[in-house]
Design a protein around this motif. Structure first.
Motif, mmCIF file in Angstrom:
data_model
loop_
_atom_site.group_PDB
_atom_site.id
_atom_site.type_symbol
_atom_site.label_atom_id
_atom_site.label_comp_id
_atom_site.label_asym_id
_atom_site.label_seq_id
_atom_site.Cartn_x
_atom_site.Cartn_y
_atom_site.Cartn_z
ATOM 1 N N PRO A 94 22.515 34.418 9.311
ATOM 2 C CA PRO A 94 22.784 34.661 10.732
ATOM 3 C C PRO A 94 22.696 36.137 11.136
ATOM 4 O O PRO A 94 22.632 36.435 12.326
ATOM 5 N N THR A 115 24.706 21.291 17.975
ATOM 6 C CA THR A 115 25.892 22.065 17.581
ATOM 7 C C THR A 115 25.989 22.218 16.069
ATOM 8 O O THR A 115 26.773 23.034 15.586
ATOM 9 N N ARG A 116 25.180 21.462 15.314
ATOM 10 C CA ARG A 116 25.165 21.573 13.856
ATOM 11 C C ARG A 116 23.843 22.153 13.351
ATOM 12 O O ARG A 116 23.474 21.972 12.198
ATOM 13 N N ALA A 118 21.550 24.599 11.705
ATOM 14 C CA ALA A 118 21.711 25.680 10.724
ATOM 15 C C ALA A 118 20.888 26.912 11.074
ATOM 16 O O ALA A 118 21.070 27.970 10.468
ATOM 17 N N CYS A 120 20.695 28.056 14.345
ATOM 18 C CA CYS A 120 21.126 28.571 15.648
ATOM 19 C C CYS A 120 22.629 28.366 15.810
ATOM 20 O O CYS A 120 23.073 27.357 16.365
ATOM 21 N N ARG A 121 23.380 29.340 15.344
ATOM 22 C CA ARG A 121 24.831 29.278 15.544
ATOM 23 C C ARG A 121 25.134 29.484 17.021
ATOM 24 O O ARG A 121 24.623 30.407 17.659
ATOM 25 N N ARG A 122 25.987 28.631 17.541
ATOM 26 C CA ARG A 122 26.289 28.660 18.978
ATOM 27 C C ARG A 122 26.869 30.000 19.423
ATOM 28 O O ARG A 122 26.456 30.550 20.450
ATOM 29 N N ASP A 123 27.810 30.549 18.673
ATOM 30 C CA ASP A 123 28.416 31.820 19.084
ATOM 31 C C ASP A 123 27.389 32.941 19.132
ATOM 32 O O ASP A 123 27.429 33.792 20.026
ATOM 33 N N TRP A 140 23.609 22.199 24.736
ATOM 34 C CA TRP A 140 24.064 21.933 23.376
ATOM 35 C C TRP A 140 24.247 20.437 23.196
ATOM 36 O O TRP A 140 24.917 19.793 24.006
ATOM 37 N N ASP A 145 21.619 18.228 14.568
ATOM 38 C CA ASP A 145 21.185 19.315 13.702
ATOM 39 C C ASP A 145 19.822 19.827 14.188
ATOM 40 O O ASP A 145 19.368 19.485 15.283
#
Length: 178
Positions: A94, A115-116, A118, A120-123, A140, A145
């Motif tokens: 990340p 939201t899962r 790997a 693209c982390r949401r935050d 989202w 995935d």
């Protein structure tokens, strides 16, 4: 991509799919970005004369979406971007964000990520979007995935895309114009 294209076409959207040269060769290793951008551009320029006043949205899933954003950031003429599973960073890395070009995009964007996912982390995506000045609608998909597979997911994407294109409020049931 076949299922996603079919879901969008069922809503009255015309979808053009193509493979990058590395995929045509059967390789999993992507070509250098200049080759990817050139390939994308040549496909779009072949169909541009057939648009006859219709809007041109470019985009794609994962690498295709990344290439589309880079073209848009470079000023490629189009009316908007549709992104599916945008790869913000490599899996497990990340700290290697692929977001430096995003603030240069000037046209509206609709982006779907799970939201899962790997890649693209949401935050991290929400932080990256703080630098973007254009309309960027982030959608989202809970529990999805990077594959964005599943009939329920495809239906959600198709419905949200149609609503976005027609300007309907989020969550509204819409029928696209024929």
């Amino acid at each position: 991509m076949l299922a996603l294209a079919a879901a969008l076409e069922d809503r009255g959207l015309e979808v053009l799919r193509f493979d990058f040269p590395y995929r045509e060769r059967g390789s999993r290793r992507p070509d250098p970005m200049p080759v990817l951008k050139s390939s994308f551009t040549s496909v779009v320029e072949r169909i541009r004369p057939n648009l006859r006043g219709r809007k041109l949205l470019i985009g794609g899933r994962s690498m295709g979406g990344r290439v589309a954003t880079m073209l848009a950031a470079d000023g490629f003429a189009c009316d908007g971007l549709l992104l599916f599973a945008y790869p913000l960073h490599p899996a497990g890395q990340p700290e290697k964000l692929r977001d430096a070009h995003l603030p240069s995009i000037k046209m509206p964007v609709l982006c779907f990520n799970g939201t899962r996912d790997a890649l693209c982390r949401r935050d991290l995506m929400e932080r990256a979007l703080q630098t973007v000045q254009t309309r960027w609608d982030m959608h989202w998909i809970d529990g999805a995935d990077h594959s964005l597979k599943g009939d329920k997911i495809l239906a959600e994407i198709a419905g949200a895309t149609t609503a976005w294109l027609t300007g309907a409020p989020r969550g509204a049931q819409v029928t696209p114009p024929l």
